[in-house]
Write an enzyme that holds these catalytic residues in place. Structure first.
Site, mmCIF file in Angstrom:
data_model
loop_
_atom_site.group_PDB
_atom_site.id
_atom_site.type_symbol
_atom_site.label_atom_id
_atom_site.label_comp_id
_atom_site.label_asym_id
_atom_site.label_seq_id
_atom_site.Cartn_x
_atom_site.Cartn_y
_atom_site.Cartn_z
ATOM 1 N N ASP A 128 0.589 6.362 -3.944
ATOM 2 C CA ASP A 128 1.679 6.481 -2.993
ATOM 3 C C ASP A 128 2.406 5.145 -2.898
ATOM 4 O OD1 ASP A 128 -0.929 6.770 -0.558
ATOM 5 O OD2 ASP A 128 -0.064 4.921 -1.345
ATOM 6 N N ASP A 177 -5.784 -6.663 5.098
ATOM 7 C CA ASP A 177 -7.221 -6.712 4.854
ATOM 8 C C ASP A 177 -7.614 -7.619 3.690
ATOM 9 O OD1 ASP A 177 -6.078 -5.033 2.968
ATOM 10 O OD2 ASP A 177 -7.159 -3.239 3.622
ATOM 11 N N ASP A 187 4.161 2.673 -0.162
ATOM 12 C CA ASP A 187 4.364 2.343 1.247
ATOM 13 C C ASP A 187 5.503 1.334 1.386
ATOM 14 O OD1 ASP A 187 2.260 3.982 1.932
ATOM 15 O OD2 ASP A 187 0.785 2.363 1.916
#
Length: 519
Positions: free
Chosen positions: A117, A198, A119
């Site tokens: 995907d 992260d 983003d």
């Protein structure tokens, strides 16, 4: 590092060539002074030697690791971005907002993998996105709200820099207003967002309008070293959000990367903190871990870091028991799994056997002589396949009922204590069991053939057991195939376009200028 093969040729895999080029370019970097030029939206970044981990503390602005480079140097062009993502980026830009591709999609483009995907992050607030750009989008998420935009039948997650600043723990500690005055506002915006992510390899921004990939936390360096490292000190990162532990395992499993020593030590120390994760989110992360062809490597990593006993205790006990049995026939096990998948796909035992006989080049070839001399070879395989189906069905019970889990664990002397975690609802149990109905009985009479060999996406969306069974069989067979599935033809075609327009003279810049500085 294991990456999907996109074509069968004797040349090195694209990811290996890319990493070689990245390493060559990185090794030739010279220490240069930082240059800030007010162009907005990322500014101009000159490279310095990477900062030490001690400079990753909140509140410290370490510009030595700020870099950008031209995406075309590593073969990433506008043709690599699908239409739905391009449309979202263009519509945001037309309304006067800056917009970037961010996260895993940038990482995967660098690795020559097809992103699952794309983003987007933008300078528009969520309310501005909904009011001024995508009136039909929906705002979802409580911890990290985003806009979900449906474009050409594909859902794209659009986040806002302002939302990230307001909702991330410790965001008030990132940076110091007085120190910010030395830097370009666009750089500070991207850097602040990077520091809240992260892992370094997920903290890259790509502006396809100027072909620039921005790296503020040495993400490209870690990609070139096949490393998974947290952006801030690992213990701090995992205490802020324990789910990052599972995300790290997922990334390492899918990419074949290793953890940095600091990250690995923190995972071991804080592994049980995943008990603090909300059950629904834990189930979501576990689903991601076991998806996209990385289930085997994910299970091994979960076991290595002591998390398998908590999340999937029966599977942990079974794996420990299997590792003690050195006589275990791996080829036979793979053959049974292929027979099980073929049975679901073709809908009959006869069709499954025909497939096994014709499946030349499979990792575990169909060799009837390995099935034992005591009875008919096919009867033995059929019995093993039916037994596997019964194990699959019983595993559903173990994920649904604590009592069923305890009974199953009693078979293993060194099984861990039951955590009390039930991952599957009773309603889901009945739905899943219908998928495998009839596969654990007499397979010669099993009949589940379909009238076509194409996926019926409407039935699949509705969860029709027969359609789910067919697709599951296809996924398992594709996963076990020696030649991994190619990325889509449409994606390949996009990669071949826009080459002359992207580079004025049709050539690529020197690799030594991968990380650039403008004076």
């Amino acid at each position: 590092m294991t990456t999907p093969r996109r074509r069968a040729d004797p040349s090195p895999p694209p990811a290996r060539r890319l990493l070689h080029r990245l390493r060559s370019a990185a090794s030739g970097l010279q220490t240069l002074a930082y240059s800030s030029k007010k162009e907005g939206g990322g500014g101009d970044m000159g490279p310095r030697n990477g900062g030490s981990s001690s400079n990753r503390r909140p509140g410290f602005v370490d510009s030595s690791s700020w870099r950008y480079f031209d995406s075309r140097v590593v073969g990433i062009t506008r043709g690599d971005i699908p239409r739905h993502a391009w449309t979202v980026l263009h519509m945001l830009k037309r309304k006067g907002f800056a917009a970037y591709l961010v996260g895993g999609c940038v990482r995967d483009l660098l690795l020559k993998r097809a992103p699952k995907d794309f983003d987007v992050i933008t300078t528009a607030s969520l309310q501005q996105i909904k009011k001024m750009v995508f009136q039909r989008c929906i705002i979802i998420g409580k911890r990290f709200p985003i806009c979900q935009v449906n474009m050409y039948g594909t859902k794209i997650e659009v986040s806002s820099f302002s939302t990230n600043a307001n909702h991330v723990k410790g965001s008030k500690n990132i940076g110091c207003p007085e120190e910010f005055k030395r830097y370009d506002e666009g750089d500070i915006l991207l850097w602040q967002n990077s520091m809240k992510r992260d892992f370094t390899i997920n903290s890259l921004f790509f502006n396809p309008f100027n072909f620039k990939i921005y790296d503020y936390v040495n993400g490209v360096r870690d990609i070139s070293k096949n490393k998974v490292s947290t952006v801030i000190p690992a213990r701090v990162s995992f205490k802020e959000d324990p789910a990052r532990i599972l995300r790290g395992l997922r990334i390492a499993a899918r990419l074949g990367f290793e953890f940095s020593s600091e990250t690995s030590a923190a995972i071991r120390e804080l592994s049980l903190s995943i008990t603090d994760i909300d059950k629904a989110r834990l189930m979501m992360e576990l689903n991601y871990l076991l998806s996209y062809g990385a289930a085997a490597s994910s299970l091994r990593l979960l076991r290595k870091y002591g998390l398998l006993d908590f999340l999937l205790p029966f599977q942990a006990a079974y794996m420990s028991d299997q590792m003690k049995d050195k006589s275990n026939d791996t080829d036979l096990m793979l053959m049974v799994i292929r027979a099980f998948a073929a049975l679901m796909y073709f809908g009959s035992w006869e069709g499954a056997v025909n497939f096994l006989n014709q499946d030349i080049g499979a990792p575990a070839p169909f060799i009837p002589e390995t099935l034992g001399p005591s009875r008919s070879k096919l009867e033995n395989l059929m019995e093993q396949t039916s037994h596997l189906a019964s194990l699959v069905k019983s595993s559903v019970d173990m994920l649904t009922s604590i009592d069923a889990l305890q009974q199953s664990l009693a078979k293993y002397s060194k099984a861990s204590q039951v955590s009390g975690l039930v991952l599957v609802s009773s309603r889901e149990r009945e739905r899943v069991l219908r998928i495998f109905e009839g596969l654990d009985t007499d397979l010669t009479s099993y009949e589940g053939t379909r009238g076509m060999q194409e996926i019926d996406y409407k039935l699949l969306k509705d969860g029709h057991p027969g359609e789910v069974r067919f697709v599951l069989g296809q996924v398992i067979m594709d996963t076990m195939s020696e030649e991994l599935p190619r990325v889509s033809t449409e994606y390949d075609q996009l990669n071949m376009e826009a080459s002359e327009d992207d580079l004025a003279d049709g050539s690529r810049p020197s690799l030594s200028t991968l990380f650039s500085s403008k004076s």
